[in-house]
Design a protein around this motif. Sequence first.
Motif, PDB file in Angstrom:
ATOM      1  N   LEU A  18       0.851  -1.179   0.000  1.00  0.00           N
ATOM      2  CA  LEU A  18       0.000   0.000   0.000  1.00  0.00           C
ATOM      3  C   LEU A  18       0.890   1.232   0.000  1.00  0.00           C
ATOM      4  N   ARG A  19       0.361   2.313  -0.558  1.00  0.00           N
ATOM      5  CA  ARG A  19       1.079   3.586  -0.530  1.00  0.00           C
ATOM      6  C   ARG A  19       0.195   4.620   0.135  1.00  0.00           C
ATOM      7  N   LEU A  20       0.641   5.103   1.281  1.00  0.00           N
ATOM      8  CA  LEU A  20      -0.098   6.133   2.007  1.00  0.00           C
ATOM      9  C   LEU A  20       0.402   7.509   1.585  1.00  0.00           C
ATOM     10  N   SER A  21      -0.512   8.459   1.626  1.00  0.00           N
ATOM     11  CA  SER A  21      -0.163   9.841   1.313  1.00  0.00           C
ATOM     12  C   SER A  21      -0.664  10.755   2.416  1.00  0.00           C
ATOM     13  N   CYS A  22       0.017  11.850   2.597  1.00  0.00           N
ATOM     14  CA  CYS A  22      -0.386  12.858   3.578  1.00  0.00           C
ATOM     15  C   CYS A  22      -0.211  14.219   2.923  1.00  0.00           C
ATOM     16  N   ALA A  23      -1.315  14.931   2.780  1.00  0.00           N
ATOM     17  CA  ALA A  23      -1.283  16.253   2.172  1.00  0.00           C
ATOM     18  C   ALA A  23      -1.372  17.317   3.260  1.00  0.00           C
ATOM     19  N   ALA A  24      -0.497  18.290   3.187  1.00  0.00           N
ATOM     20  CA  ALA A  24      -0.478  19.376   4.167  1.00  0.00           C
ATOM     21  C   ALA A  24      -1.071  20.640   3.562  1.00  0.00           C
ATOM     22  N   SER A  25      -1.702  21.426   4.419  1.00  0.00           N
ATOM     23  CA  SER A  25      -2.422  22.619   3.947  1.00  0.00           C
ATOM     24  C   SER A  25      -1.526  23.830   3.788  1.00  0.00           C
ATOM     25  N   SER A  26      -0.318  23.750   4.299  1.00  0.00           N
ATOM     26  CA  SER A  26       0.539  24.926   4.317  1.00  0.00           C
ATOM     27  C   SER A  26       1.895  24.636   3.680  1.00  0.00           C
ATOM     28  N   ARG A  27       2.436  25.636   2.989  1.00  0.00           N
ATOM     29  CA  ARG A  27       3.765  25.489   2.378  1.00  0.00           C
ATOM     30  C   ARG A  27       4.844  25.449   3.457  1.00  0.00           C
ATOM     31  N   ALA A  28       4.459  25.785   4.694  1.00  0.00           N
ATOM     32  CA  ALA A  28       5.420  25.678   5.794  1.00  0.00           C
ATOM     33  C   ALA A  28       5.874  24.230   5.977  1.00  0.00           C
ATOM     34  N   PHE A  29       5.096  23.339   5.439  1.00  0.00           N
ATOM     35  CA  PHE A  29       5.409  21.903   5.445  1.00  0.00           C
ATOM     36  C   PHE A  29       6.846  21.634   5.011  1.00  0.00           C
ATOM     37  N   LEU A  81       4.204   7.189   2.287  1.00  0.00           N
ATOM     38  CA  LEU A  81       4.768   6.025   2.957  1.00  0.00           C
ATOM     39  C   LEU A  81       4.462   4.804   2.094  1.00  0.00           C
ATOM     40  N   GLN A  82       5.480   4.302   1.426  1.00  0.00           N
ATOM     41  CA  GLN A  82       5.328   3.095   0.628  1.00  0.00           C
ATOM     42  C   GLN A  82       5.546   1.891   1.527  1.00  0.00           C
ATOM     43  N   MET A  83       4.540   1.029   1.604  1.00  0.00           N
ATOM     44  CA  MET A  83       4.597  -0.123   2.505  1.00  0.00           C
ATOM     45  C   MET A  83       4.553  -1.402   1.682  1.00  0.00           C
ATOM     46  N   ASN A  84       5.610  -2.157   1.740  1.00  0.00           N
ATOM     47  CA  ASN A  84       5.714  -3.426   1.020  1.00  0.00           C
ATOM     48  C   ASN A  84       5.810  -4.587   2.010  1.00  0.00           C
ATOM     49  N   SER A  85       5.588  -5.774   1.503  1.00  0.00           N
ATOM     50  CA  SER A  85       5.680  -6.988   2.327  1.00  0.00           C
ATOM     51  C   SER A  85       4.903  -6.835   3.628  1.00  0.00           C
ATOM     52  N   LEU A  86       3.686  -6.378   3.498  1.00  0.00           N
ATOM     53  CA  LEU A  86       2.879  -6.092   4.677  1.00  0.00           C
ATOM     54  C   LEU A  86       2.576  -7.359   5.468  1.00  0.00           C
ATOM     55  N   LYS A  87       2.489  -7.184   6.778  1.00  0.00           N
ATOM     56  CA  LYS A  87       2.215  -8.279   7.708  1.00  0.00           C
ATOM     57  C   LYS A  87       0.955  -7.955   8.499  1.00  0.00           C
ATOM     58  N   PRO A  88       0.278  -8.970   9.012  1.00  0.00           N
ATOM     59  CA  PRO A  88      -0.911  -8.690   9.828  1.00  0.00           C
ATOM     60  C   PRO A  88      -0.620  -7.742  11.001  1.00  0.00           C
ATOM     61  N   GLU A  89       0.561  -7.800  11.543  1.00  0.00           N
ATOM     62  CA  GLU A  89       0.899  -6.915  12.658  1.00  0.00           C
ATOM     63  C   GLU A  89       1.096  -5.455  12.239  1.00  0.00           C
ATOM     64  N   ASP A  90       1.045  -5.187  10.951  1.00  0.00           N
ATOM     65  CA  ASP A  90       1.069  -3.799  10.474  1.00  0.00           C
ATOM     66  C   ASP A  90      -0.326  -3.165  10.512  1.00  0.00           C
ATOM     67  N   THR A  91      -1.328  -3.948  10.824  1.00  0.00           N
ATOM     68  CA  THR A  91      -2.694  -3.436  10.906  1.00  0.00           C
ATOM     69  C   THR A  91      -2.796  -2.359  11.975  1.00  0.00           C
ATOM     70  N   ALA A  92      -3.276  -1.191  11.571  1.00  0.00           N
ATOM     71  CA  ALA A  92      -3.355  -0.042  12.482  1.00  0.00           C
ATOM     72  C   ALA A  92      -3.964   1.137  11.731  1.00  0.00           C
ATOM     73  N   VAL A  93      -4.263   2.178  12.488  1.00  0.00           N
ATOM     74  CA  VAL A  93      -4.568   3.474  11.883  1.00  0.00           C
ATOM     75  C   VAL A  93      -3.250   4.225  11.779  1.00  0.00           C
ATOM     76  N   TYR A  94      -2.965   4.722  10.572  1.00  0.00           N
ATOM     77  CA  TYR A  94      -1.705   5.413  10.310  1.00  0.00           C
ATOM     78  C   TYR A  94      -1.939   6.917  10.257  1.00  0.00           C
ATOM     79  N   TYR A  95      -1.079   7.639  10.940  1.00  0.00           N
ATOM     80  CA  TYR A  95      -1.176   9.086  11.027  1.00  0.00           C
ATOM     81  C   TYR A  95       0.124   9.722  10.543  1.00  0.00           C
ATOM     82  N   CYS A  96       0.007  10.854   9.885  1.00  0.00           N
ATOM     83  CA  CYS A  96       1.211  11.634   9.636  1.00  0.00           C
ATOM     84  C   CYS A  96       1.237  12.791  10.629  1.00  0.00           C
ATOM     85  N   ALA A  97       2.409  13.344  10.827  1.00  0.00           N
ATOM     86  CA  ALA A  97       2.586  14.402  11.803  1.00  0.00           C
ATOM     87  C   ALA A  97       3.714  15.320  11.360  1.00  0.00           C
TER      88      ALA A  97
END
Length: 118
Positions: A18-29, A81-97
């Motif tokens: 899976l490939r996760l993305s996180c978009a930020a609202s500010s160029r301060a990013f 976040l590119q996630m390869n070879s995923l495992k059941p223990e990777d199950t979670a809610v993913y957050y960017c910060a």
Amino acid sequence: QVQLVESGGGLVQAGGSLRLSCAASSRAFSYHTMGWFRQAPGKERDFVAAISSSGDRTDYADSVKGRFTVSKDNAKNTVHLQMNSLKPEDTAVYYCAIQRPDGIYDFGGQGTQVTVSS
């Protein structure tokens, strides 16, 4: 405060990607280190990966090293976040910060659910 919107989660079989993305609202990013964290049911939120403001330095939790890759597109205010070879223990809610100058991470999004079936 920077708004962060995570996307890309879903249901995938073990070994998938899976490939996760996180978009930020500010160029301060572009001036900040960005991090990915995850929280499984009944557990605390854990660090997954981080990338420096310029994208030249990355850091990973031992549990994801060699499987996950974090990248940053400052022109699009987006971190992936590119996630390869995923495992059941990777199950979670993913957050960017976004990391403040004092080193503390601010979380601004709702997260995206990743579920890996065995």
